[in-house]
Design a protein around this motif. Structure first.
Motif, PDB file in Angstrom:
ATOM      1  N   TYR A 270       0.775  -1.229   0.091  1.00  0.00           N
ATOM      2  CA  TYR A 270       0.026  -0.091  -0.004  1.00  0.00           C
ATOM      3  C   TYR A 270       0.817   1.276   0.092  1.00  0.00           C
ATOM      4  N   PRO A 271       1.793   1.239   0.909  1.00  0.00           N
ATOM      5  CA  PRO A 271       2.690   2.471   0.876  1.00  0.00           C
ATOM      6  C   PRO A 271       3.295   2.880  -0.645  1.00  0.00           C
ATOM      7  N   ILE A 272       3.851   1.668  -1.215  1.00  0.00           N
ATOM      8  CA  ILE A 272       4.458   1.973  -2.644  1.00  0.00           C
ATOM      9  C   ILE A 272       3.545   2.459  -3.630  1.00  0.00           C
ATOM     10  N   CYS A 273       2.351   1.945  -3.622  1.00  0.00           N
ATOM     11  CA  CYS A 273       1.027   2.184  -4.587  1.00  0.00           C
ATOM     12  C   CYS A 273       0.757   3.818  -3.983  1.00  0.00           C
ATOM     13  N   ALA A 274       0.665   4.011  -2.867  1.00  0.00           N
ATOM     14  CA  ALA A 274       0.135   5.475  -2.525  1.00  0.00           C
ATOM     15  C   ALA A 274       1.529   6.482  -2.953  1.00  0.00           C
ATOM     16  N   ALA A 275       2.715   5.866  -2.715  1.00  0.00           N
ATOM     17  CA  ALA A 275       3.591   6.844  -3.115  1.00  0.00           C
ATOM     18  C   ALA A 275       3.686   7.213  -4.479  1.00  0.00           C
ATOM     19  N   PHE A 276       3.230   6.154  -5.383  1.00  0.00           N
ATOM     20  CA  PHE A 276       3.312   6.544  -6.850  1.00  0.00           C
ATOM     21  C   PHE A 276       1.903   7.313  -7.136  1.00  0.00           C
ATOM     22  N   SER A 277       0.852   7.094  -6.533  1.00  0.00           N
ATOM     23  CA  SER A 277      -0.202   7.918  -6.664  1.00  0.00           C
ATOM     24  C   SER A 277      -0.062   9.260  -6.468  1.00  0.00           C
ATOM     25  N   TYR A 278       0.585   9.431  -5.157  1.00  0.00           N
ATOM     26  CA  TYR A 278       0.909  10.913  -4.665  1.00  0.00           C
ATOM     27  C   TYR A 278       1.589  11.650  -5.577  1.00  0.00           C
TER      28      TYR A 278
ATOM     29  N   PHE B  39       8.315  14.096 -11.280  1.00  0.00           N
ATOM     30  CA  PHE B  39       9.412  13.589 -11.827  1.00  0.00           C
ATOM     31  C   PHE B  39      10.341  14.449 -12.641  1.00  0.00           C
ATOM     32  N   LYS B  40       9.783  15.304 -13.630  1.00  0.00           N
ATOM     33  CA  LYS B  40      10.486  15.985 -14.309  1.00  0.00           C
ATOM     34  C   LYS B  40      10.893  17.270 -13.431  1.00  0.00           C
ATOM     35  N   ASN B  41      10.206  17.778 -12.407  1.00  0.00           N
ATOM     36  CA  ASN B  41      10.928  18.639 -11.669  1.00  0.00           C
ATOM     37  C   ASN B  41      12.108  17.953 -10.721  1.00  0.00           C
ATOM     38  N   LEU B  42      12.221  16.928 -10.291  1.00  0.00           N
ATOM     39  CA  LEU B  42      13.000  16.295  -9.631  1.00  0.00           C
ATOM     40  C   LEU B  42      14.356  16.166 -10.336  1.00  0.00           C
TER      41      LEU B  42
ATOM     42  N   ASP C 162      24.327  14.327   2.780  1.00  0.00           N
ATOM     43  CA  ASP C 162      23.014  14.033   2.186  1.00  0.00           C
ATOM     44  C   ASP C 162      22.910  12.707   1.521  1.00  0.00           C
ATOM     45  N   THR C 163      22.155  12.030   1.540  1.00  0.00           N
ATOM     46  CA  THR C 163      21.475  10.789   0.953  1.00  0.00           C
ATOM     47  C   THR C 163      20.223  10.660   0.316  1.00  0.00           C
ATOM     48  N   MET C 164      19.830   9.742  -0.518  1.00  0.00           N
ATOM     49  CA  MET C 164      18.375   9.910  -0.930  1.00  0.00           C
ATOM     50  C   MET C 164      17.196   9.619  -0.045  1.00  0.00           C
ATOM     51  N   ALA C 165      17.438   8.952   0.803  1.00  0.00           N
ATOM     52  CA  ALA C 165      16.770   8.855   2.137  1.00  0.00           C
ATOM     53  C   ALA C 165      16.470  10.122   2.934  1.00  0.00           C
ATOM     54  N   VAL C 166      17.632  10.603   3.309  1.00  0.00           N
ATOM     55  CA  VAL C 166      17.576  11.924   4.032  1.00  0.00           C
ATOM     56  C   VAL C 166      16.837  13.086   3.128  1.00  0.00           C
TER      57      VAL C 166
ATOM     58  N   ALA D 176       7.657  11.326  -5.650  1.00  0.00           N
ATOM     59  CA  ALA D 176       8.391  10.996  -6.952  1.00  0.00           C
ATOM     60  C   ALA D 176       9.917  10.428  -6.675  1.00  0.00           C
ATOM     61  N   LEU D 177      10.436  11.053  -5.426  1.00  0.00           N
ATOM     62  CA  LEU D 177      11.815  10.817  -5.344  1.00  0.00           C
ATOM     63  C   LEU D 177      11.791   9.208  -4.584  1.00  0.00           C
ATOM     64  N   ALA D 178      10.745   8.885  -3.552  1.00  0.00           N
ATOM     65  CA  ALA D 178      10.559   7.484  -3.253  1.00  0.00           C
ATOM     66  C   ALA D 178      10.217   6.499  -4.223  1.00  0.00           C
ATOM     67  N   VAL D 179       9.585   7.112  -5.408  1.00  0.00           N
ATOM     68  CA  VAL D 179       9.412   5.899  -6.316  1.00  0.00           C
ATOM     69  C   VAL D 179      10.706   5.693  -6.987  1.00  0.00           C
ATOM     70  N   VAL D 180      11.214   6.414  -7.402  1.00  0.00           N
ATOM     71  CA  VAL D 180      12.816   6.745  -7.906  1.00  0.00           C
ATOM     72  C   VAL D 180      13.735   5.866  -7.171  1.00  0.00           C
ATOM     73  N   MET D 181      13.757   5.925  -5.933  1.00  0.00           N
ATOM     74  CA  MET D 181      14.353   5.152  -5.029  1.00  0.00           C
ATOM     75  C   MET D 181      14.086   3.695  -5.012  1.00  0.00           C
ATOM     76  N   PHE D 182      12.758   3.324  -4.999  1.00  0.00           N
ATOM     77  CA  PHE D 182      12.361   2.187  -4.984  1.00  0.00           C
ATOM     78  C   PHE D 182      12.546   1.578  -6.401  1.00  0.00           C
ATOM     79  N   ALA D 183      12.695   2.152  -7.646  1.00  0.00           N
ATOM     80  CA  ALA D 183      12.815   1.501  -8.585  1.00  0.00           C
ATOM     81  C   ALA D 183      14.436   1.138  -8.892  1.00  0.00           C
ATOM     82  N   ILE D 184      15.263   2.077  -8.488  1.00  0.00           N
ATOM     83  CA  ILE D 184      16.792   1.786  -8.349  1.00  0.00           C
ATOM     84  C   ILE D 184      16.968   0.674  -7.502  1.00  0.00           C
ATOM     85  N   ILE D 185      16.504   0.474  -6.286  1.00  0.00           N
ATOM     86  CA  ILE D 185      16.745  -0.414  -5.280  1.00  0.00           C
ATOM     87  C   ILE D 185      16.375  -1.795  -5.942  1.00  0.00           C
ATOM     88  N   SER D 186      14.971  -1.817  -6.546  1.00  0.00           N
ATOM     89  CA  SER D 186      14.291  -2.950  -7.082  1.00  0.00           C
ATOM     90  C   SER D 186      15.089  -3.555  -8.340  1.00  0.00           C
TER      91      SER D 186
END
Length: 307
Positions: A32-40, A59-62, A255-259, A281-291
């Motif tokens: 649910y948090p993963i899906c919610a993050a993508f939705s947000y 994502f473009k702004n990021l 600074d790291t991505m999580a911070v 958007a940053l959380a989704v990018v982090m999830f994509a990189i790690i996955s």
């Protein structure tokens, strides 16, 4: 007797009910948090108020909007450094210690427990203690260097942008070396004794033994350690937050991505600004990189198993 088949069938179906609580927790706290993050990430936000749908604009702004794009690449660079240094320092030391323990040197049982003890501590406690140890005025490290006549080596370890990140990584390596040691030790103990003994009879010892016999037979534990280290490095947050706060001090050098995500989505310690869409958007990018990278490592593991 006619009821027995029905009872057996009912029991078989009841077995499938046992995973439901674990599945419910997994769905609630992971999926649910993963899906919610993508939705947000697909909406515009004003504080915590959701506005209109904007597609991939966050994502473009990021990647293009200052200062977020600069901070993003700065953070991901630090994550890469975190991973590389941990692989060399933490896992290199862990392998050497595991090999020594594997040789059953005197006190190896005690050493195995002692190396793992830091892992039992809370990350926040570890960060607070090491922040005191690295204090430039009364910290143990600088005091000890001064006592040894190496006062020219004393410095503000966490206050210098050149040493702050490395100091945190070394603390993290001290904290995590025990777990890596146990995994390496398990890998060493899985090597057939006959192979080791035959190699010794052939005169293969020391570094040659490690290079030609031990490492090739420990590919799976090494890949496992690499995956775990990569995930931990790219999720690095608690220790940095405990030692340097949410601003990645000094001057975003830790600074790291999580911070960066925490500061963007929830506001930093010295900032009230909140950008939930950008943070998502940053959380989704982090999830994509790690996955993606973790999946690549796991695919490599399957390929090794088939060889």
């Amino acid at each position: 007797m006619a009821d027995k088949p029905k009872r057996l069938q009912r029991n078989r179906w009841s077995i499938h009910l046992f995973p439901i609580p674990a599945l419910a927790i997994y769905l609630l706290f992971i999926i649910y948090p993963i899906c919610a993050a993508f939705s947000y990430s697909l909406y515009d936000w004003k504080g915590i108020q959701r506005l209109g749908f904007i597609g991939l604009q966050n994502f473009k702004n990021l990647f293009t909007l200052e200062p977020f794009n600069t901070m993003f690449w700065n953070a991901i660079e630090h994550n890469v450094i975190y991973f590389v240094v941990q692989m060399v320092v933490q896992n290199g030391i862990a392998f050497l210690l595991a090999y020594l323990v594997f040789q059953k040197i005197k006190g190896s049982g005690f050493l195995k427990v002692a190396y793992f003890l830091p892992r039992l501590l809370s990350v926040i406690v570890v960060g607070f203690l090491w922040k005191l140890i690295l204090n430039p005025t009364y910290g143990t490290v600088n005091v000890l260097l001064d006592k040894l006549g190496l006062d020219s080596w004393t410095m503000a370890w966490l206050g210098d942008p050149g040493t702050a990140l490395l100091s945190i990584i070394f603390v993290n390596s001290w904290f995590g070396v025990g777990l890596s040691l146990l995994i390496f030790l398990a890998g060493l103990q899985s090597i057939p004794v006959e192979v080791m003994e035959a190699s010794r009879l052939d005169g293969v010892r020391g570094l040659k033994m490690i290079r030609t016999i031990v490492l090739p037979l420990m590919i799976q534990p090494i890949i496992m350690i690499t995956v775990l280290t990569f995930i931990q490095s790219f999720e690095a947050f608690e220790l940095i937050y405990a030692m340097q706060g949410s601003m990645g001090e000094p001057y975003y050098s830790t600074d790291t991505m999580a911070v960066f995500f925490y500061r963007t989505a929830f506001g930093g310690s010295s900032s009230d600004s909140v950008a939930i869409g950008l943070g998502s958007a940053l959380a989704v990018v982090m999830f994509a990189i790690i996955s993606i990278i973790s999946a690549a490592f796991l695919a490599l593991t399957r390929k090794v198993n088939q060889v």
